[in-house]
Design an enzyme around this catalytic site. Structure first.
Site, PDB file in Angstrom:
ATOM      1  CD  GLU A  89      65.877  48.938 -71.492  1.00 32.02           C
ATOM      2  OE1 GLU A  89      65.494  48.731 -72.643  1.00 32.02           O
ATOM      3  OE2 GLU A  89      66.605  49.880 -71.181  1.00 32.02           O
ATOM      4  CB  CYS A 103      73.780  47.671 -64.245  1.00 34.22           C
ATOM      5  SG  CYS A 103      73.089  49.312 -64.040  1.00 34.22           S
ATOM      6  CB  CYS A 110      63.049  57.193 -62.468  1.00 37.50           C
ATOM      7  SG  CYS A 110      63.795  58.018 -61.037  1.00 37.50           S
ATOM      8  CB  CYS A 114      67.930  63.390 -63.412  1.00 37.39           C
ATOM      9  SG  CYS A 114      67.895  62.997 -61.653  1.00 37.39           S
ATOM     10  CB  CYS A 117      68.508  60.426 -66.408  1.00 38.85           C
ATOM     11  SG  CYS A 117      68.084  58.699 -66.118  1.00 38.85           S
ATOM     12  N   GLY A 156      65.313  53.731 -62.126  1.00 37.82           N
ATOM     13  CA  GLY A 156      64.630  54.073 -60.881  1.00 37.82           C
ATOM     14  C   GLY A 156      65.539  54.447 -59.729  1.00 37.82           C
ATOM     15  CD  GLU A 157      67.052  57.182 -55.520  1.00 34.64           C
ATOM     16  OE1 GLU A 157      67.796  57.535 -56.448  1.00 34.64           O
ATOM     17  OE2 GLU A 157      67.488  56.784 -54.419  1.00 34.64           O
ATOM     18  CB  SER A 188      73.665  54.380 -57.642  1.00 29.19           C
ATOM     19  OG  SER A 188      73.761  55.674 -58.189  1.00 29.19           O
ATOM     20  CB  SER A 211      73.658  60.448 -58.684  1.00 28.14           C
ATOM     21  OG  SER A 211      73.764  59.076 -58.922  1.00 28.14           O
ATOM     22  CG  LEU A 212      77.664  65.996 -55.739  1.00 18.59           C
ATOM     23  CD1 LEU A 212      76.721  66.288 -54.591  1.00 18.59           C
ATOM     24  CD2 LEU A 212      79.112  66.164 -55.279  1.00 18.59           C
ATOM     25  CB  THR A 213      74.971  65.747 -61.019  1.00 19.55           C
ATOM     26  OG1 THR A 213      74.297  64.490 -60.922  1.00 19.55           O
ATOM     27  CG2 THR A 213      74.920  66.254 -62.439  1.00 19.55           C
ATOM     28  CG  ASN A 287      76.670  57.013 -71.437  1.00 16.96           C
ATOM     29  OD1 ASN A 287      77.758  56.975 -72.003  1.00 16.96           O
ATOM     30  ND2 ASN A 287      76.477  56.489 -70.235  1.00 16.96           N
ATOM     31  CB  CYS A 330      75.260  55.347 -66.616  1.00 18.95           C
ATOM     32  SG  CYS A 330      76.072  54.331 -65.440  1.00 18.95           S
TER      33      CYS A 330
END
Ligand code: SAH
Ligand code: SF4
Length: 344
Positions: A89, A103, A110, A114, A117, A156-157, A188, A211-213, A287, A330
């Site tokens: 996507e 985006c 991935c 996480c 996600c 993905g990363e 990112s 992406s520290l979170t 989200n 996201c």
């Protein structure tokens, strides 16, 4: 014969693959691709003979758009299918000022897992090729006109598919074609320490978002399995190196999970992590993803966290939800039942 995907070739590679001379032919073809030409016949400054030869050996797109979803806020999500039937996507976001951002996804699925996600629930099918990455951008421009920015924040990363990412960026930024400025590109990462050093040392010098979170080690390990091999200490050093090497401010992203990473202690750890670093903090209220055990914070909890960070001297932006009605926000990207979610 397997045909070559043209979207990820630079002019000199086009020339060498098709044994073209003079070399400006490669530039002409490259320009057409950057402009989004979707047939060889559209390349009107090439001879009919050359167009036929291109069509015999090459394809303009290795993927196809299988669905287009549009939300009321201007967000567009394209569902794209690869030659081996994987679903990927890509999303177009338009901000209040009308700036358009692509985006883009770097992997089908991935492997990072996480906990919050949707893509993380899929596991990794495979890395995308450079052509599959560039094509997402070209398809979005076809739908929405010239785009201003590109963020590698889709599925993905990116730093685990660095070769293809670099090639895609090289094609999109090349002056002879689409000529996108690297200042308009953000990568990112979940926080792959080796990848951050690699990008800092070998470029391209794009904007980096981490992406520290949370800057609380135990909570981060619980939420993001990749943290077990990428400690906060090492990540901080890598970010500091990236800032020094590129001269660019880094963004720290944190998805806000109610009751999980928004306490006073969490705010203090984040402030300590960011101390003396040239960073900006982007907060993204979670989200919702069906089946995942998290909650989006309410306005009060969010405002309290923002205010604690600001009192600690941080530059904070609270990101708006966009594209939620089509699962284009996201962390909501994944294989979805398109028919159920289409809102147009
Ligand atoms: N793999 C990369 C890029 C894709 S994820 C990375 O992790 O940075 C892009 C961003 O979406 C990350 O900052 C991630 O923390 C955030 N994200 C993931 N799931 C989310 C969700 N459900 N709600 C809000 N943000 C989410
Ligand atoms: Fe992968 Fe990024 Fe999602 Fe984590 S947040 S699972 S790294 S896409």
């Amino acid at each position: 014969m397997n045909k070559i995907a043209l979207a990820a070739l630079l002019p000199e590679e086009i020339c060498s693959f098709f044994s073209l001379s003079p070399s400006f032919r490669g530039n002409q073809i490259f320009q057409w691709i950057g402009k989004g030409a979707d047939s060889f016949d559209a390349m009107t400054n090439l001879s009919a003979e050359l167009r036929t030869s291109l069509a015999e050996k090459a394809i303009l797109r290795s993927t196809r758009v299988s669905d287009v979803l549009k939300a009321d806020d201007g967000t567009i999500k394209l569902q794209i299918e690869t030659e081996d039937d994987l679903a990927v996507e890509t999303v177009l976001l338009t901000d209040k000022a009308g700036r358009k951002t692509a985006c883009v996804s770097c992997q089908a699925g991935c492997a990072m897992g996480c906990a919050f996600c949707k893509t993380g629930t899929l596991g990794l099918a495979r890395n995308l090729t450079a052509a599959e990455i560039v094509e997402q951008f070209l398809y979005l421009e076809k739908h929405a006109g010239t785009l201003d920015n590109i963020v590698f924040m889709g599925m993905g990363e990116p730093l685990l598919n660095l070769d293809a990412l670099r090639k895609a960026i090289a094609v999109l930024t090349d002056k002879r074609g689409r000529n996108l400025s690297s200042r308009r590109i953000t990568v990112s990462t979940v926080g792959i320490v080796s990848g951050i050093y690699d990008l800092a040392d070998k470029g391209p010098a794009v904007r980096l978002a981490l992406s520290l979170t949370t800057a609380d080690e135990e909570t981060r390990k619980e939420l993001m399995p990749a943290s077990s091999t990428n400690s906060l200490r090492d990540l901080r050093q890598a970010i500091s190196y990236y800032i020094e090497k590129t001269g660019k401010r880094v963004t720290l992203e944190a998805v806000l999970l109610s009751g999980k990473n928004m306490s006073e202690k969490n705010a203090d750890s984040l402030i300590a992590f960011a101390k003396d670093l040239d960073v900006h903090v982007n907060l993204i209220p979670w989200n919702p993803v069906e089946g995942l055990p998290f909650a989006t914070p309410d306005a009060r909890e969010t405002a309290q966290f923002v205010s604690r960070l600001e009192k600690g001297g941080l530059n904070v932006t609270l990101r708006m939800h966009r594209g939620k009605s089509i699962s284009g926000a996201c962390g909501q990207l994944g294989k979805t039942n398109v028919k159920d979610e289409c809102c147009t």
